[in-house]
Design an enzyme around this catalytic site. Structure first.
Site, short mmCIF file in Angstrom:
data_model
loop_
_atom_site.label_atom_id
_atom_site.label_comp_id
_atom_site.label_asym_id
_atom_site.label_seq_id
_atom_site.Cartn_x
_atom_site.Cartn_y
_atom_site.Cartn_z
CG HIS A 145 -1.80 1.30 1.42
ND1 HIS A 145 -1.55 2.24 1.90
CD2 HIS A 145 -3.18 0.97 1.44
CE1 HIS A 145 -2.69 2.97 1.77
NE2 HIS A 145 -3.56 2.14 1.56
CG ASP B 86 0.65 -2.44 6.36
OD1 ASP B 86 -0.03 -2.22 7.29
OD2 ASP B 86 0.53 -1.78 5.17
CD GLN C 79 -7.04 -4.14 4.32
OE1 GLN C 79 -7.92 -4.83 4.85
NE2 GLN C 79 -7.29 -2.92 3.90
CE LYS D 242 -6.91 -0.03 6.39
NZ LYS D 242 -7.77 0.37 5.47
CB CYS E 202 -3.88 3.42 -1.59
SG CYS E 202 -4.98 4.65 -0.97
#
Ligand code: PMP
Length: 401
Positions: free
Chosen positions: A120, A197, A200, A223, A359
């Site tokens: 991303h 990261d 998600q 999220k 993104c």
């Protein structure tokens, strides 16, 4: 038997969208919030707002206790070794920018930062900017056709000049869970720092920082069914201490003078200014909510929905999936159909899906597409959402082809 989410009724925002005739399939962008999170936000404001870490008065103490309780909950959620390993930020993006500034002093010209081709922008641009500031080389790990990091090639690309590896656990485009263990180990064995990261991935299964072994891990509350404006930065013992202070102001100071000042250690030294107090407290409520649910049942529900989504998409001639998504989402294009037109017709029928580059422009370029439609799932989605999506997709494609 149709698949029904037992948790749907906990999400008033989703029920409101239902009443409006909107089918929400964009949870990878942001998730709806359970009632308990809304209650926590209201309770904080309605009960008397106060700043944290500053005041001795009752509302201040109460706010500080609730705020710091979220640090304990987040540490438990991530199985961090210590509550002090958790820094509150304003989101995953801010966590990554904090890292790119805070670690800058450790890099020398010619050093290498390794990312994957699936990142991303939030886990690419801060490193790209750092590379430009310090004359570093950005190395991009290629992907297999399924969408996994090509581990064989990674072995040769992570080398003696690698100072930092920054990779996502679950791509917001490809929906592949990355096996990061070996990569992290390899990078760390060579003396590099490792950043994961988890924006998600954390939504679809708890993560264990001590087992994962990374130096830093980032994610966003919004999220994970919490409020927006709140993020986490986890740093392994010793790793957070390597970060230089990056924002300066209230509460991060040890001793301030007109000409020079000294600063607190992490985590508070990295949390300058008034933090999003209500948001952090309500994020704690989101973690409580998730902790009260049966994780296995959520996993099974999401997996069953995802299988239905893929089975349905496979039925369309000319529909091309990006990668081979294995969890939570699917991105696709349809031959001869402009994704923007398709998204427009889906929107007109009340289907809330995302269209565009997600993104991840370099990734889409590499995959040879300008834009794609993304359907993403959360624990509150039902089979009925997918049925409405597929009915709308049938209609839209009939019009467009
Ligand atoms: N990384 C990934 C994989 C993401 O999907 C996102 C959000 N789309 C981010 C980072 C950035 O998160 P935020 O916008 O909440 O800072």
């Amino acid at each position: 038997m149709t698949l029904i989410s037992p948790w749907r009724a906990d999400f008033p925002g989703l029920l409101a969208l239902d009443r409006e005739g909107q089918t929400y399939l964009d949870s990878a962008a942001t998730a709806q919030k359970p009632q308990t999170v809304l209650d926590a936000l209201l309770a904080y404001y309605a009960g008397g707002a106060a700043n944290v870490h500053r005041a001795q008065h009752l509302p201040g103490e109460r706010a500080t206790r609730a705020f710091e309780a979220t640090r304990d909950k987040a540490a438990r959620w991530l199985n961090a070794a210590d509550r002090e390993d958790i820094v509150f930020t304003r989101g995953a993006t801010e966590s990554l920018n904090l890292l790119a500034y805070g670690l800058e002093h450790l890099f020398a010209a010619g050093d290498e930062i390794v990312v994957s081709a699936a990142e991303h922008h939030a886990n690419l641009l801060p490193w790209q900017q750092l590379a430009a500031r310090r004359s570093l080389k950005l190395v991009v790990l290629p992907l297999t056709p399924q969408g996994d990091i090509d581990l064989q090639q990674a072995t040769t690309l992570i080398g003696p000049r690698t100072r930092l590896l920054a990779v996502s656990q679950l791509s917001n485009v490809l929906g592949r869970r990355q096996a990061l263990h070996t990569l992290i180990q390899q990078a760390r064995d060579g003396g590099a720092l490792t950043v994961v990261d988890g924006a998600q991935a954390i939504v679809h299964g708890r993560q264990d920082m001590q087992a994962l072994g990374c130096d830093f891990y980032v994610c966003s509350s919004h999220k994970l069914y919490g409020p927006d404006g709140v993020g986490l930065l986890y740093g392994r013992r010793g790793a957070l201490q390597r970060l230089q202070h990056w924002q300066f102001g209230g509460e991060m100071v040890q001793q301030a003078g007109y000409l020079a000042s000294t600063f607190r250690d992490a985590p508070l030294g990295l949390e300058a200014g008034t933090p999003p107090v209500a948001g952090v407290i309500a994020f704690g409520a989101a973690l409580d909510y998730l902790g009260s649910l049966d994780a296995q049942a959520i996993g099974n529900h999401e997996a069953a929905l995802h299988r239905m989504l893929l089975a349905g998409l496979h039925g369309y001639a000319g529909l091309r999936l990006l990668g081979e998504p294995e969890t939570a989402l699917a991105c696709f294009t349809v031959d001869g159909v402009h994704s923007g037109d398709l998204a427009h017709l889906l929107t007109e029928q009340g289907i809330a899906v995302r269209v565009g580059h997600h993104c991840a422009m370099p990734l889409l370029q590499r995959l040879g597409v300008n834009g794609a439609i993304r359907v993403s799932l959360a624990l509150y989605n039902d089979e009925s959402d997918l049925q409405r999506f597929f009915a709308a997709l049938d209609k839209a494609l009939e019009l467009l082809r």
